[in-house]
Design an enzyme around this catalytic site. Structure first.
Site, short mmCIF file in Angstrom:
data_model
loop_
_atom_site.label_atom_id
_atom_site.label_comp_id
_atom_site.label_asym_id
_atom_site.label_seq_id
_atom_site.Cartn_x
_atom_site.Cartn_y
_atom_site.Cartn_z
N ASN A 10 -11.51 10.99 -0.05
CA ASN A 10 -10.31 11.47 0.21
C ASN A 10 -9.94 12.42 -0.97
O ASN A 10 -9.50 12.32 -1.99
CB ASN A 10 -9.28 10.36 0.44
CG ASN A 10 -8.05 11.07 0.90
OD1 ASN A 10 -7.52 11.86 0.37
ND2 ASN A 10 -7.11 10.02 1.60
N GLY A 12 -7.33 14.36 -1.18
CA GLY A 12 -5.80 14.24 -1.68
C GLY A 12 -5.84 13.19 -2.90
O GLY A 12 -5.24 13.39 -3.88
N GLU A 41 -19.26 -1.51 2.67
CA GLU A 41 -18.66 -2.33 3.63
C GLU A 41 -17.36 -2.91 2.93
O GLU A 41 -17.53 -3.83 2.22
CB GLU A 41 -19.75 -3.57 4.09
CG GLU A 41 -19.15 -4.05 5.24
CD GLU A 41 -20.00 -5.14 5.99
OE1 GLU A 41 -19.37 -5.92 6.72
OE2 GLU A 41 -21.13 -5.15 5.40
N ASP A 70 -7.45 0.36 -2.70
CA ASP A 70 -7.35 0.13 -1.33
C ASP A 70 -5.81 -0.31 -1.02
O ASP A 70 -5.13 -0.61 -1.81
CB ASP A 70 -8.05 -1.38 -0.96
CG ASP A 70 -8.40 -1.65 0.26
OD1 ASP A 70 -8.76 -0.88 1.16
OD2 ASP A 70 -7.90 -2.62 0.88
N PHE A 153 1.45 11.27 5.05
CA PHE A 153 0.23 10.87 5.92
C PHE A 153 0.50 9.40 6.64
O PHE A 153 1.45 8.58 6.43
CB PHE A 153 -0.85 11.11 5.43
CG PHE A 153 -1.28 9.96 4.31
CD1 PHE A 153 -0.75 10.12 3.03
CD2 PHE A 153 -2.19 9.07 4.69
CE1 PHE A 153 -1.25 8.94 2.37
CE2 PHE A 153 -2.49 7.74 3.76
CZ PHE A 153 -1.92 7.93 2.50
N GLY A 154 -0.57 9.30 7.64
CA GLY A 154 -0.66 7.79 8.24
C GLY A 154 0.81 7.10 8.72
O GLY A 154 1.57 7.92 9.43
N TYR A 155 1.26 6.31 8.17
CA TYR A 155 2.45 5.54 8.57
C TYR A 155 3.93 5.84 7.88
O TYR A 155 5.03 5.61 8.27
CB TYR A 155 2.30 3.81 8.49
CG TYR A 155 1.33 3.30 8.81
CD1 TYR A 155 1.25 3.23 10.51
CD2 TYR A 155 0.11 2.94 8.45
CE1 TYR A 155 0.08 2.56 11.20
CE2 TYR A 155 -1.22 2.42 8.95
CZ TYR A 155 -0.99 2.17 10.39
OH TYR A 155 -2.08 1.70 11.01
N ASP A 156 3.75 7.11 7.42
CA ASP A 156 4.90 7.39 6.58
C ASP A 156 6.09 7.92 7.49
O ASP A 156 7.16 7.58 7.23
CB ASP A 156 4.65 8.65 5.69
CG ASP A 156 3.79 8.30 4.25
OD1 ASP A 156 4.34 7.09 3.60
OD2 ASP A 156 3.24 9.07 3.77
N LYS A 176 7.84 10.87 -3.67
CA LYS A 176 7.10 9.80 -3.23
C LYS A 176 5.92 9.32 -4.21
O LYS A 176 5.96 8.17 -4.58
CB LYS A 176 6.20 10.21 -1.99
CG LYS A 176 5.49 9.05 -1.59
CD LYS A 176 4.74 9.37 -0.17
CE LYS A 176 3.80 8.17 0.31
NZ LYS A 176 2.85 8.49 0.93
P1 IMP Z 1 -7.29 3.43 2.44
O1 IMP Z 1 -6.79 2.72 1.24
O2 IMP Z 1 -7.93 4.74 2.30
O3 IMP Z 1 -8.19 2.50 3.15
O4 IMP Z 1 -5.98 3.47 3.52
C1 IMP Z 1 -5.59 2.63 4.08
C2 IMP Z 1 -4.58 2.94 5.21
O5 IMP Z 1 -3.08 2.49 4.99
C3 IMP Z 1 -4.50 4.47 5.32
O6 IMP Z 1 -5.24 4.97 6.49
C4 IMP Z 1 -2.98 4.59 6.20
O7 IMP Z 1 -3.06 4.00 7.54
C5 IMP Z 1 -2.21 3.50 5.27
N1 IMP Z 1 -1.54 3.81 3.99
C6 IMP Z 1 -2.04 3.72 2.94
N2 IMP Z 1 -1.11 4.12 1.94
C7 IMP Z 1 -0.15 4.87 2.86
C8 IMP Z 1 1.04 5.85 2.47
O8 IMP Z 1 1.04 6.15 1.16
N3 IMP Z 1 1.38 6.42 3.43
C9 IMP Z 1 0.97 6.27 4.85
N4 IMP Z 1 0.16 5.37 5.22
C10 IMP Z 1 -0.79 4.78 4.08
#
Ligand code: IMP
Length: 201
Positions: A10, A12, A41, A70, A153-156, A176
């Site tokens: 990622n 970012g 995995e 994670d 992003f994501g659930y923000d 943030k």
């Molecule tokens: P990973 O840590 O890259 O496996 O991401 C875990 C998942 O958690 C992301 O794909 C998002 O769905 C969610 N997530 C983690 N941190 C954030 C955040 O700061 N904002 C929104 N969603 C988040």
């Protein structure tokens, strides 16, 4: 320690971590710029276990210090779902606009006080000799009633921060970073890296 490989693709995250450790003279190498190949995995049962699994695999394979994180969203009303399954919840390739809409639907008649939720981030730094340092932090909030904001992003867009009266997609990246699970876990990790560097000297 001069270089740390970040066990993430990622961009970012790479930028964020690189920015935070640049004053320590440490270079962050993205996994994509290393010879590392293959899938990791994530079969741990906690955020911390998954971060350790990722960092350990990279540190062992490449023989360099590796940092992994994670993270995910815990919604209390849904028994802390999606938790460690946040990325693949409701389908890995399902757009977040749809995932977020479905979560709001699940919480349709749930009163304010039962909408508590948090983002969690665990980080693990693993050295080639197996030395492992971990940190974990949260950002507490509630699941809102509508999708709001364009940042993050994501659930923000459904994560409401009562102290701002806004979703975490409506505050600036700097705001943030100052309060987020990832920002806090990274600052704690920075302290641990400093201690390791002191031991090395
Ligand atoms: P990973 O840590 O890259 O496996 O991401 C875990 C998942 O958690 C992301 O794909 C998002 O769905 C969610 N997530 C983690 N941190 C954030 C955040 O700061 N904002 C929104 N969603 C988040």
């Amino acid at each position: 320690m001069k270089q740390i490989v970040l066990a993430s693709t990622n961009q970012g995250k790479v930028r964020e971590v690189a920015m935070m450790v640049q004053d320590m003279g440490i270079e962050i190498i993205p996994l994509s710029e290393t010879a590392f190949q293959g899938e990791i995995e994530e079969n741990g049962t906690t955020f911390e276990e998954n971060a350790i699994i990722k960092a350990t695999q990279v540190a062992k394979t490449l023989g360099v210090p590796a940092l992994a994180d994670d993270s995910g969203l815990e919604i209390d009303y849904l028994n802390k779902e999606p938790g460690i399954y946040s990325a693949r919840y409701l389908g890995h390739d399902t757009p977040y606009a749809i995932k977020n809409k479905q979560i709001l639907e699940k919480l349709k008649d749930v009163p304010e006080e039962q909408r508590t939720a948090r983002f969690v981030c665990a980080m693990a730094l693993v050295l080639p000799d197996g030395t492992t340092k971990t940190t974990q932090a949260t950002m507490e909030g509630r699941i809102g009633y509508e999708i709001k904001g364009e940042n993050g992003f994501g659930y923000d867009p459904i994560f409401y921060l009562p102290e701002f009266g806004k979703s975490s997609a409506e505050i600036s990246p700097e705001q943030k970073n100052a309060i987020s699970h990832r920002g806090k876990a990274l600052r704690l990790m920075k302290d641990k890296i400093k201690e390791l560097c002191k031991d090395e000297a």
